[in-house]
Design a protein around this motif. Structure first.
Motif, PDB file in Angstrom:
ATOM      1  N   ASP A   1       1.130  -0.844  -0.206  1.00  0.00           N
ATOM      2  CA  ASP A   1       0.093  -0.102  -0.213  1.00  0.00           C
ATOM      3  C   ASP A   1       1.059   1.309  -0.349  1.00  0.00           C
ATOM      4  O   ASP A   1       0.457   2.291  -0.292  1.00  0.00           O
ATOM      5  CB  ASP A   1      -0.882  -0.339   1.353  1.00  0.00           C
ATOM      6  N   ARG A   2       1.640   1.301   0.738  1.00  0.00           N
ATOM      7  CA  ARG A   2       3.173   2.512   0.887  1.00  0.00           C
ATOM      8  C   ARG A   2       3.562   2.849  -0.589  1.00  0.00           C
ATOM      9  O   ARG A   2       3.554   3.403  -0.939  1.00  0.00           O
ATOM     10  CB  ARG A   2       4.139   2.481   2.182  1.00  0.00           C
ATOM     11  N   VAL A   3       3.847   2.340  -1.401  1.00  0.00           N
ATOM     12  CA  VAL A   3       4.658   2.016  -2.232  1.00  0.00           C
ATOM     13  C   VAL A   3       2.867   2.401  -3.351  1.00  0.00           C
ATOM     14  O   VAL A   3       3.885   3.095  -4.218  1.00  0.00           O
ATOM     15  CB  VAL A   3       4.260   0.261  -3.639  1.00  0.00           C
ATOM     16  N   ASP A   4       2.186   2.185  -3.600  1.00  0.00           N
ATOM     17  CA  ASP A   4       0.679   2.820  -3.937  1.00  0.00           C
ATOM     18  C   ASP A   4       0.568   4.212  -4.105  1.00  0.00           C
ATOM     19  O   ASP A   4       0.965   5.153  -4.914  1.00  0.00           O
ATOM     20  CB  ASP A   4       0.134   1.993  -4.080  1.00  0.00           C
ATOM     21  N   ARG A   5       1.171   4.439  -2.565  1.00  0.00           N
ATOM     22  CA  ARG A   5       0.717   5.618  -1.800  1.00  0.00           C
ATOM     23  C   ARG A   5       1.522   6.872  -2.300  1.00  0.00           C
ATOM     24  O   ARG A   5       1.934   7.971  -3.103  1.00  0.00           O
ATOM     25  CB  ARG A   5       0.365   5.367  -0.401  1.00  0.00           C
TER      26      ARG A   5
END
Length: 472
Positions: free
Chosen positions: A14-18
């Motif tokens: 999720d952090r990669v996406d954000r």
């Protein structure tokens, strides 16, 4: 939710996406540095690229340093946070190819653009795919893992060189001199690609290469063709005749004595897998406007590039090639040629055989000069190589389809050099596409390759940590 070995990867992914936009900004900053290793005028830019990358790695908590070599510097970094489990060595390169011909670029090669159109979204710049975009997928994966988990799931070392695109003469001595520091359980090399349709792949066979420049000289100056034509040797004609005699025009085979010594075809089961991947020559060649394989008869186009050796003329020059017309016999002519080698071939023997061929055909009143441009053996990753199955499964989980093993017509000398200097196998995992225009104007890297490449490395590093007993 993605949970492996007690570790929930969902927050990391999720952090990669954000943070994708911030990751792109960092990649763009890297791409703006014109680190062309082959051109002395850009030596300072190569050092600037090394220092930029070193600062980024230090900023996410790695012990990073710029190391001197007789040429462009190396970047070395370590994260030894995980006391247990496997240790991986990541390799990439920060240097890029020259941009010529500049007038074919649709935008400035070192002013990266994010282009969105009917073909999707892509990052356009020199080095976007080869190899800065690929390097940054790994760096951003480390960033996300450390930000969410505090530590990495395994020990990580990195060596990023600055001369891959200009022969890489200093890499092997550097690896040998720093063997104790850089030795790990397996090397991770991100300089390869995926298959058509976004099928993830790990390259298990790479061709080696011999690069050679040959210069033939005749008269002591350029001559008027009306006065000296026929009477004086024409080095361009001589060079063309010599190079034309290297390959049999009927069979496509290279005619140098001993050229095919040690060369074997892959097992039929492997050839069957390749036929399934590339069932037609026209389909393989069609994207570049061709349809008929031009190499050895009896081999498909994909076999000719993945498992057969070759001879190629990469450039030829001499005389007058400017606008208008000039009737001149050139004093000298030169060519840059390369041989792609497969397992069983010795680069030194191939170079010697080519030079002997040239000298044997050299007429009176002509001299020849040779300049070597690197040489490396082919490499093959065994089917039971360390971490291979775990990495394939991790890639399949990210891309939603089974990952496959493939061959490659390219040459990545670091694979054989890692084996020679560090006694390590390598996993070649990359996210480039066949249409990335690597080494050509308008080089690009799909946004999907960059984004999901970062996510893939998160999964692969976690998988290798869980597979530690078999990766060690």
């Amino acid at each position: 939710m993605t949970i492996t070995n007690g570790r929930d990867l969902t927050p990391v992914l999720d952090r990669v996406d954000r943070t994708l936009e911030a990751s792109l900004e960092r990649l763009f900053a890297f791409l703006r540095i014109p680190s062309i290793s082959a051109q002395p005028a850009h030596a300072g830019d190569c050092r600037r690229a090394a220092e930029w990358l070193c600062a980024e790695l230090a900023g996410i908590g790695l012990d990073a340093s710029v190391r001197e070599t007789p040429g462009h510097p190396m970047v070395v970094a370590h994260d030894r946070g995980a006391a247990e489990g496997p240790h991986v060595l990541f390799y990439g390169h920060y240097d890029v190819q020259p941009v010529d011909p500049l007038d074919l670029w649709h935008s400035a090669p070192f002013e990266p653009q994010l282009v969105r159109d009917g073909e999707g979204a892509r990052i356009v710049a020199r080095g976007a795919s080869d190899d800065k975009g690929q390097v940054m997928t790994f760096v951003e994966a480390l960033r996300a893992l450390r930000a969410e988990c505090g530590t990495l799931p395994l020990r990580v070392s990195m060596v990023i060189e600055g001369e891959e695109e200009s022969g890489g003469a200093n890499l092997l001595p550097f690896l040998q001199a720093n063997r104790d520091e850089l030795h790990a359980d397996v090397a991770l090399i991100c300089d390869t690609g995926m298959l058509e349709g976004g099928v993830p792949a790990i390259t298990t066979a790479l061709r080696g290469m011999v690069g050679e420049e040959v210069v033939i000289r005749g008269a002591d100056r350029d001559l008027h063709s009306g006065i000296y034509g026929n009477a004086a040797r024409n080095p361009l004609e001589v060079l063309c005749r010599i190079l034309g005699a290297v390959r049999d025009p009927a069979t496509g085979r290279v005619l140098l004595p001993g050229f095919y010594d040690g060369v074997q075809d892959p097992p039929e089961a492997v050839r069957a897998q390749w036929r399934a991947i590339a069932p037609s020559d026209a389909g393989f060649l069609g994207p570049v406007g061709l349809s008929v394989p031009a190499g050895e008869q009896g081999y498909s186009a994909v076999e000719q590039t993945w498992c057969r050796p070759t001879f190629e003329i990469n450039g030829i020059s001499g005389g007058y090639a400017g606008d208008g017309f000039k009737t001149v016999l050139p004093a000298e002519a030169s060519a840059k040629i390369s041989f792609r080698l497969v397992s069983g071939q010795d680069p030194a023997r191939i170079r010697d055989a080519f030079r002997a061929h040239v000298r044997a055909m050299l007429p009176a009143d002509c001299t020849v000069r040779f300049t070597p441009h690197g040489g490396s053996r082919a490499s093959v990753v065994p089917a039971d190589g360390p971490g291979l199955r775990a990495a394939l499964a991790a890639l399949g989980a990210e891309w939603g389809r089974p990952a496959v093993t493939v061959g490659s017509g390219g040459s990545i000398p670091v694979v054989s050099e890692v084996r020679q200097a560090l006694d390590m196998d390598s996993l070649l995992i990359g996210f480039a596409r066949d249409d990335d225009r690597i080494h050509s104007p308008n080089e690009k890297y799909d946004l999907t390759s960059f984004h999901r490449g970062i996510r893939s490395w998160v999964r692969v590093l976690d998988a290798l940590a869980r597979d530690g007993a078999r990766a060690g």
